[in-house]
Design a protein around this motif. Sequence first.
Motif, PDB file in Angstrom:
ATOM      1  N   TYR A  41       0.825  -1.203   0.000  1.00  0.00           N
ATOM      2  CA  TYR A  41       0.000   0.000   0.000  1.00  0.00           C
ATOM      3  C   TYR A  41       0.866   1.262   0.000  1.00  0.00           C
ATOM      4  CZ  TYR A  41      -4.717  -1.894   0.536  1.00  0.00           C
ATOM      5  OH  TYR A  41      -5.917  -2.496   0.313  1.00  0.00           O
ATOM      6  N   ILE A  42       1.932   1.249   0.796  1.00  0.00           N
ATOM      7  CA  ILE A  42       2.832   2.406   0.860  1.00  0.00           C
ATOM      8  C   ILE A  42       3.501   2.617  -0.492  1.00  0.00           C
ATOM      9  CG2 ILE A  42       4.994   3.251   1.862  1.00  0.00           C
ATOM     10  CD1 ILE A  42       4.066   1.909   4.519  1.00  0.00           C
ATOM     11  N   ALA A  43       4.000   1.546  -1.097  1.00  0.00           N
ATOM     12  CA  ALA A  43       4.649   1.661  -2.408  1.00  0.00           C
ATOM     13  C   ALA A  43       3.667   2.148  -3.463  1.00  0.00           C
ATOM     14  CB  ALA A  43       5.238   0.311  -2.815  1.00  0.00           C
ATOM     15  N   SER A  44       2.443   1.663  -3.410  1.00  0.00           N
ATOM     16  CA  SER A  44       1.424   2.096  -4.364  1.00  0.00           C
ATOM     17  C   SER A  44       1.127   3.584  -4.214  1.00  0.00           C
ATOM     18  CB  SER A  44       0.145   1.277  -4.155  1.00  0.00           C
ATOM     19  OG  SER A  44      -0.868   1.719  -5.018  1.00  0.00           O
ATOM     20  N   GLU A  45       1.029   4.051  -2.985  1.00  0.00           N
ATOM     21  CA  GLU A  45       0.762   5.468  -2.745  1.00  0.00           C
ATOM     22  C   GLU A  45       1.935   6.326  -3.203  1.00  0.00           C
ATOM     23  OE1 GLU A  45      -1.486   8.642  -2.148  1.00  0.00           O
ATOM     24  OE2 GLU A  45      -2.179   6.581  -1.985  1.00  0.00           O
ATOM     25  N   GLN A  46       3.165   5.862  -2.980  1.00  0.00           N
ATOM     26  CA  GLN A  46       4.337   6.599  -3.455  1.00  0.00           C
ATOM     27  C   GLN A  46       4.337   6.685  -4.975  1.00  0.00           C
ATOM     28  OE1 GLN A  46       7.576   4.428  -1.650  1.00  0.00           O
ATOM     29  NE2 GLN A  46       7.727   5.892   0.040  1.00  0.00           N
ATOM     30  N   LEU A  47       4.023   5.592  -5.632  1.00  0.00           N
ATOM     31  CA  LEU A  47       3.961   5.577  -7.093  1.00  0.00           C
ATOM     32  C   LEU A  47       2.857   6.506  -7.603  1.00  0.00           C
ATOM     33  CD1 LEU A  47       5.087   4.360  -9.691  1.00  0.00           C
ATOM     34  CD2 LEU A  47       3.393   2.533  -9.457  1.00  0.00           C
ATOM     35  N   ALA A  48       1.700   6.482  -6.951  1.00  0.00           N
ATOM     36  CA  ALA A  48       0.599   7.359  -7.349  1.00  0.00           C
ATOM     37  C   ALA A  48       0.959   8.827  -7.166  1.00  0.00           C
ATOM     38  CB  ALA A  48      -0.656   7.030  -6.550  1.00  0.00           C
ATOM     39  N   THR A  49       1.781   9.124  -6.171  1.00  0.00           N
ATOM     40  CA  THR A  49       2.213  10.502  -5.947  1.00  0.00           C
ATOM     41  C   THR A  49       3.193  10.943  -7.029  1.00  0.00           C
ATOM     42  OG1 THR A  49       1.905  10.287  -3.566  1.00  0.00           O
ATOM     43  CG2 THR A  49       3.357  12.050  -4.309  1.00  0.00           C
ATOM     44  N   HIS A  51       3.698   9.429 -10.114  1.00  0.00           N
ATOM     45  CA  HIS A  51       3.167   9.263 -11.466  1.00  0.00           C
ATOM     46  C   HIS A  51       1.654   9.051 -11.391  1.00  0.00           C
ATOM     47  CE1 HIS A  51       7.291   8.849 -12.825  1.00  0.00           C
ATOM     48  NE2 HIS A  51       7.471   7.951 -11.864  1.00  0.00           N
ATOM     49  N   PRO A  52       0.906  10.108 -11.132  1.00  0.00           N
ATOM     50  CA  PRO A  52      -0.542   9.964 -10.930  1.00  0.00           C
ATOM     51  C   PRO A  52      -1.278   9.522 -12.194  1.00  0.00           C
ATOM     52  CG  PRO A  52       0.095  12.276 -10.911  1.00  0.00           C
ATOM     53  CD  PRO A  52       1.351  11.481 -10.997  1.00  0.00           C
ATOM     54  N   ILE A  53      -2.239   8.634 -12.011  1.00  0.00           N
ATOM     55  CA  ILE A  53      -3.098   8.181 -13.100  1.00  0.00           C
ATOM     56  C   ILE A  53      -4.493   8.775 -12.937  1.00  0.00           C
ATOM     57  CG2 ILE A  53      -4.216   6.152 -14.100  1.00  0.00           C
ATOM     58  CD1 ILE A  53      -1.697   4.577 -13.365  1.00  0.00           C
ATOM     59  N   ASN A  54      -4.979   8.822 -11.706  1.00  0.00           N
ATOM     60  CA  ASN A  54      -6.284   9.384 -11.398  1.00  0.00           C
ATOM     61  C   ASN A  54      -6.303  10.864 -11.794  1.00  0.00           C
ATOM     62  OD1 ASN A  54      -8.449  10.644 -10.017  1.00  0.00           O
ATOM     63  ND2 ASN A  54      -8.448   9.031  -8.472  1.00  0.00           N
ATOM     64  N   ALA A  55      -7.355  11.307 -12.444  1.00  0.00           N
ATOM     65  CA  ALA A  55      -7.431  12.684 -12.937  1.00  0.00           C
ATOM     66  C   ALA A  55      -7.277  13.710 -11.820  1.00  0.00           C
ATOM     67  CB  ALA A  55      -8.753  12.903 -13.674  1.00  0.00           C
ATOM     68  N   SER A  56      -7.905  13.485 -10.673  1.00  0.00           N
ATOM     69  CA  SER A  56      -7.789  14.458  -9.589  1.00  0.00           C
ATOM     70  C   SER A  56      -6.379  14.457  -9.008  1.00  0.00           C
ATOM     71  CB  SER A  56      -8.819  14.197  -8.495  1.00  0.00           C
ATOM     72  OG  SER A  56      -8.620  12.928  -7.920  1.00  0.00           O
ATOM     73  N   ASP A  57      -5.723  13.282  -8.979  1.00  0.00           N
ATOM     74  CA  ASP A  57      -4.347  13.211  -8.505  1.00  0.00           C
ATOM     75  C   ASP A  57      -3.402  13.914  -9.472  1.00  0.00           C
ATOM     76  OD1 ASP A  57      -5.143  11.825  -6.268  1.00  0.00           O
ATOM     77  OD2 ASP A  57      -4.535   9.863  -7.046  1.00  0.00           O
ATOM     78  N   ARG A  58      -3.653  13.773 -10.774  1.00  0.00           N
ATOM     79  CA  ARG A  58      -2.816  14.462 -11.770  1.00  0.00           C
ATOM     80  C   ARG A  58      -2.937  15.965 -11.602  1.00  0.00           C
ATOM     81  NH1 ARG A  58      -5.000  10.829 -15.827  1.00  0.00           N
ATOM     82  NH2 ARG A  58      -6.172  12.607 -16.592  1.00  0.00           N
ATOM     83  N   LEU A  59      -4.144  16.438 -11.397  1.00  0.00           N
ATOM     84  CA  LEU A  59      -4.364  17.857 -11.195  1.00  0.00           C
ATOM     85  C   LEU A  59      -3.668  18.341  -9.932  1.00  0.00           C
ATOM     86  CD1 LEU A  59      -5.759  20.376 -12.273  1.00  0.00           C
ATOM     87  CD2 LEU A  59      -7.768  19.742 -10.955  1.00  0.00           C
ATOM     88  N   ALA A  60      -3.779  17.580  -8.854  1.00  0.00           N
ATOM     89  CA  ALA A  60      -3.117  17.945  -7.602  1.00  0.00           C
ATOM     90  C   ALA A  60      -1.604  17.956  -7.784  1.00  0.00           C
ATOM     91  CB  ALA A  60      -3.508  16.970  -6.488  1.00  0.00           C
ATOM     92  N   HIS A  61      -1.084  17.021  -8.560  1.00  0.00           N
ATOM     93  CA  HIS A  61       0.363  16.943  -8.790  1.00  0.00           C
ATOM     94  C   HIS A  61       0.870  18.199  -9.500  1.00  0.00           C
ATOM     95  CE1 HIS A  61       4.157  14.830  -9.120  1.00  0.00           C
ATOM     96  NE2 HIS A  61       4.217  15.135 -10.409  1.00  0.00           N
ATOM     97  N   VAL A  62       0.058  18.764 -10.368  1.00  0.00           N
ATOM     98  CA  VAL A  62       0.444  19.991 -11.076  1.00  0.00           C
ATOM     99  C   VAL A  62       0.522  21.170 -10.114  1.00  0.00           C
ATOM    100  CG1 VAL A  62      -0.325  21.674 -12.797  1.00  0.00           C
ATOM    101  CG2 VAL A  62      -0.509  19.224 -13.284  1.00  0.00           C
ATOM    102  N   TYR A  63      -0.406  21.244  -9.186  1.00  0.00           N
ATOM    103  CA  TYR A  63      -0.483  22.402  -8.299  1.00  0.00           C
ATOM    104  C   TYR A  63       0.321  22.247  -7.003  1.00  0.00           C
ATOM    105  CZ  TYR A  63      -4.032  24.292 -11.297  1.00  0.00           C
ATOM    106  OH  TYR A  63      -4.690  24.791 -12.378  1.00  0.00           O
ATOM    107  N   ILE A  64       0.623  21.019  -6.619  1.00  0.00           N
ATOM    108  CA  ILE A  64       1.333  20.793  -5.352  1.00  0.00           C
ATOM    109  C   ILE A  64       2.657  20.116  -5.672  1.00  0.00           C
ATOM    110  CG2 ILE A  64       1.282  19.611  -3.124  1.00  0.00           C
ATOM    111  CD1 ILE A  64      -1.804  19.585  -3.400  1.00  0.00           C
ATOM    112  N   LYS A  65       3.735  20.781  -5.323  1.00  0.00           N
ATOM    113  CA  LYS A  65       5.061  20.200  -5.510  1.00  0.00           C
ATOM    114  C   LYS A  65       5.332  19.214  -4.382  1.00  0.00           C
ATOM    115  CE  LYS A  65       6.892  22.084  -9.129  1.00  0.00           C
ATOM    116  NZ  LYS A  65       7.311  21.328 -10.261  1.00  0.00           N
ATOM    117  N   VAL A  66       5.683  17.972  -4.715  1.00  0.00           N
ATOM    118  CA  VAL A  66       6.003  16.954  -3.736  1.00  0.00           C
ATOM    119  C   VAL A  66       7.481  16.644  -3.866  1.00  0.00           C
ATOM    120  CG1 VAL A  66       5.545  14.609  -2.968  1.00  0.00           C
ATOM    121  CG2 VAL A  66       3.690  16.002  -3.885  1.00  0.00           C
ATOM    122  N   ASN A  67       8.199  16.655  -2.742  1.00  0.00           N
ATOM    123  CA  ASN A  67       9.642  16.354  -2.775  1.00  0.00           C
ATOM    124  C   ASN A  67       9.888  14.896  -2.638  1.00  0.00           C
ATOM    125  OD1 ASN A  67      10.236  19.047  -3.036  1.00  0.00           O
ATOM    126  ND2 ASN A  67      10.331  19.362  -0.839  1.00  0.00           N
TER     127      ASN A  67
END
Length: 67
Positions: A41-49, A51-67
């Motif tokens: 689950y942790i690895a999946s969440e890291q991968l989603a952060t 390289h987001p696939i979900n549309a809302s996650d992709r949008l969040a990735h554009v606006y929120i910089k994650v280190n």
Amino acid sequence: MSGAVQAPGASDWIYAHILWQKRGLRMEEFAEMPRNVQLAYIASEQLATEHPINASDRLAHVYIKVN
């Protein structure tokens, strides 16, 4: 509370909190999982952060910089 915990195993509970907030997975359910399932689950969440696939996650990735 900043969330900057330095105790051993604290990162697991940070991810438990993230999974609860973003995915609706209860922390009790996370705690009862075998360790290898928790890590999946942790690895999946890291991968989603990263390289987001979900549309809302992709949008969040554009606006929120994650280190």
